[in-house]
Design a protein around this motif. Sequence first.
Motif, PDB file in Angstrom:
ATOM      1  N   LYS A  71      74.938  56.622  18.598  1.00 41.03           N
ATOM      2  CA  LYS A  71      76.239  57.125  19.044  1.00 41.03           C
ATOM      3  C   LYS A  71      76.305  58.563  18.551  1.00 41.03           C
ATOM      4  O   LYS A  71      76.165  58.829  17.364  1.00 41.03           O
ATOM      5  N   GLU A 109      82.125  61.197  17.546  1.00 35.01           N
ATOM      6  CA  GLU A 109      83.330  60.370  17.567  1.00 35.01           C
ATOM      7  C   GLU A 109      83.616  59.804  18.964  1.00 35.01           C
ATOM      8  O   GLU A 109      83.893  58.628  19.127  1.00 35.01           O
ATOM      9  N   GLU A 110      83.517  60.640  19.990  1.00 32.91           N
ATOM     10  CA  GLU A 110      83.892  60.200  21.335  1.00 32.91           C
ATOM     11  C   GLU A 110      82.763  59.486  22.060  1.00 32.91           C
ATOM     12  O   GLU A 110      82.969  58.926  23.129  1.00 32.91           O
ATOM     13  N   GLY A 111      81.555  59.543  21.502  1.00 29.74           N
ATOM     14  CA  GLY A 111      80.386  59.043  22.207  1.00 29.74           C
ATOM     15  C   GLY A 111      80.400  57.541  22.436  1.00 29.74           C
ATOM     16  O   GLY A 111      81.131  56.809  21.779  1.00 29.74           O
ATOM     17  N   GLU A 112      79.564  57.101  23.396  1.00 32.13           N
ATOM     18  CA  GLU A 112      79.399  55.662  23.587  1.00 32.13           C
ATOM     19  C   GLU A 112      78.163  55.203  22.825  1.00 32.13           C
ATOM     20  O   GLU A 112      77.351  56.021  22.394  1.00 32.13           O
ATOM     21  N   ARG A 113      78.012  53.907  22.674  1.00 32.66           N
ATOM     22  CA  ARG A 113      76.860  53.339  21.979  1.00 32.66           C
ATOM     23  C   ARG A 113      75.752  53.125  23.004  1.00 32.66           C
ATOM     24  O   ARG A 113      75.939  52.411  23.976  1.00 32.66           O
TER      25      ARG A 113
END
Lengths: 461, 296
Positions: B37, B40-44
């Motif tokens: 990731k 903070e805003e990212g996806e897994r």
Amino acid sequence: MDVMKRVPVAEQEAKVRATNFEEVCLGYTEEEAIKEASRCLNCKNAQCMKGCPVSIDIPSFIAEVKEGNFEAAYQIISKSSALPAVCGRVCPQESQCEGKCIRGIKGEPVSIGKLERFVADWAREHGIKPTPADKKNGHKVAVIGSGPSGLTCAGDLAKLGYDVTIFEALHEAGGVLCYGIPEFRLPKQKVVAKEIENVKSLGVKIETNVVIGRSVTIDELMEEEGFEAVFIGSGAGLPRFMGIPGEQANGVFSANEFLTRNNLMKAFKDEYDTPIREGSKVVVVGGGNVAMDAARTALRLGAEVHIVYRRSEAELPARAEEVHHAKEEGIIFDLLQNPTEILVDENGWVKGIKIIRMELGEPDASGRRRPVEIEGSEYVMDADTVIMSLGTSPNPLISSTTKGLEVNKRQCIVAEEATGKTSKLAVYAGGDAVTGAATVILAMGAGKAAAKAIDEYLQNA
Amino acid sequence: MYPIVRKEKLADKIYLMDVKAKRVAKACLPGQFVIVKMDEEGERIPLTICDYDREKETITIVFQTVGASTERMAQLNEGDSFMDFVGPLGCPSELCVEENLEETKKKSIVFIAGGVGTAPVYPQVKWLKEHGIDADVIMGSRTKDLLFYVEEMRKVAGNLYVTTDDGSYGFHGVGTAQLEELVKEGKTYDHCVAIGPMIMMKFVCILTKKLNIPTVVSMNPIMVDGTGMCGACRLVVGDEVKFACVDGPEFDGHLVDFDQAMKRQQQYKTEEGRAMLKLQEGDTHHGGCGHCGGDK
């Protein structure tokens, strides 16, 4: 003032809140809290305390609230609970403390949960923190999982001077408080993050992104990293599915996936990358708190939402307040009904759900009347999204990679109820990992009992 | 934070990164994966472990930019960090477990790697080589410019066969055609591992079923947590529902329901497309994709 009735609490209006993720219940003001506290009869043999799994001294903290001594009230609660701002919000008080309140016999019970929440919120807003231990005792304890049981166990041990590290598999601490319970019931930044900071302020270390059983095993933690005791509070996170045709279709989710995308990954916010399926007509299968949370989340994402539950309203396991809120917001309850098949279109997407009507038969082992299918009553409901909320069971990853740890046939870790002691020396367990899916406060109670037992074990070792 | 200590562009849209992650590097085995990731805003995002260095405490990941998130990830450089990097996840490849070594030695093994699937094939072939087993490798790509790791693979493989769909390098055709050719020439295999896009793994399995070669595939469904708590990655294998993140990612390819798995992979296609447009157009994005309400 009618002493038989509770001081009402301010809430966001149903029509407004159905379109946002802000907290529904706004909590008491100081005046309201003092007024509600004055309804408490200050019983000598307080029944409410018997209903509280961590035995908070309820009459004493309420007596302080009545006098306006909110900090004193907070210190009394803190002796028993590490997460009062959470518990005041999510405990099923009607079947715990408030269910036993003497006031409740003739009128409405004292709003103990709302008062606890008020005290915890007041303390947070005034920067009051729990007191750390005077000195460390040099013993290292590992806690697996940062949900309610792990946080409580870690907090209690830290207060006794232990060097505690929590290992968490996800990227954020909190367990179900983070990924499961939605923002509109339990604000993440305002409440959950702050309570976790409080636990850290006691000296507890939290290492995220560690999957016990994969990144490192419990045996390695004890043999190579010097941990003298371990508490397993890994919860019950493995979702169940029904096993009906069509369940693998696109648009069918476990409530865990749906809620994790929304709560942990913040899919409802534009600036976050994780997508979520909004759906236009959503069917949530199940009747617990998780089903209510998933339904109310789907509603806020813009869908028409039906809850399909196989028993009647009286058997709904969800908290009464949540059911009430869900109805106010416009969730449609289709009770005494059960899905038998999910209908799938040619592209693999859900297009409907086949449902059969039920009636209640004889009581089963749980004491609840068993639902029985009414032959020939099947019908089809259109739907583009189905969320399965049928309960969860413990993940076998930890038990299968830890030598000598006994589990029962439901994959729950076998542990003594009073102490959390497992079949493996120096390893304790509690919360949903032992009981299967239950409540936040029961998990906290188990974390508390295990902390006491670990302390006794290490002091005598 | 997990620092990127090396970044390399391997081919068009294909990037390699060495990421420092102590616990993962200590515990991982070939066949396992990580979830990264960015911020903070990212996806897994799940990525197979492509190599590891236990001393330097690094994990090598290789990814292709296929959407907004991987595009954003490709902009990271040496010295930048991933906010989260968790693993190793999933079960190790059954071939690469010391206890099974005697059995594995008896086998004649062929790997078929498609596109970016070359990356997860590499650590398995390397592990086998280190344990005295020479496996054949067929490495397929659409075209020469997308090939990578050819020399690295040559060093660890028994025989290496490179194919391109357009014939710009090596054998002209797809990996399955190369396998058929080899079998026709008299080669015999009694174990096949196929890793690549689902459609490629499906066609390998159709062929190997006909050739009667047991085949293992590494599935790459949509994942969220990667620890077994959500079921986003569920697949039908034989008559059972399996979670690829904990039960896999490797499965008996002859039992996997590929058509279902491929449909499930498409679940967020529109959302992914929209996210990509938004990223490409930046401030000039006005919702031309017609769905996000940007032009309301």
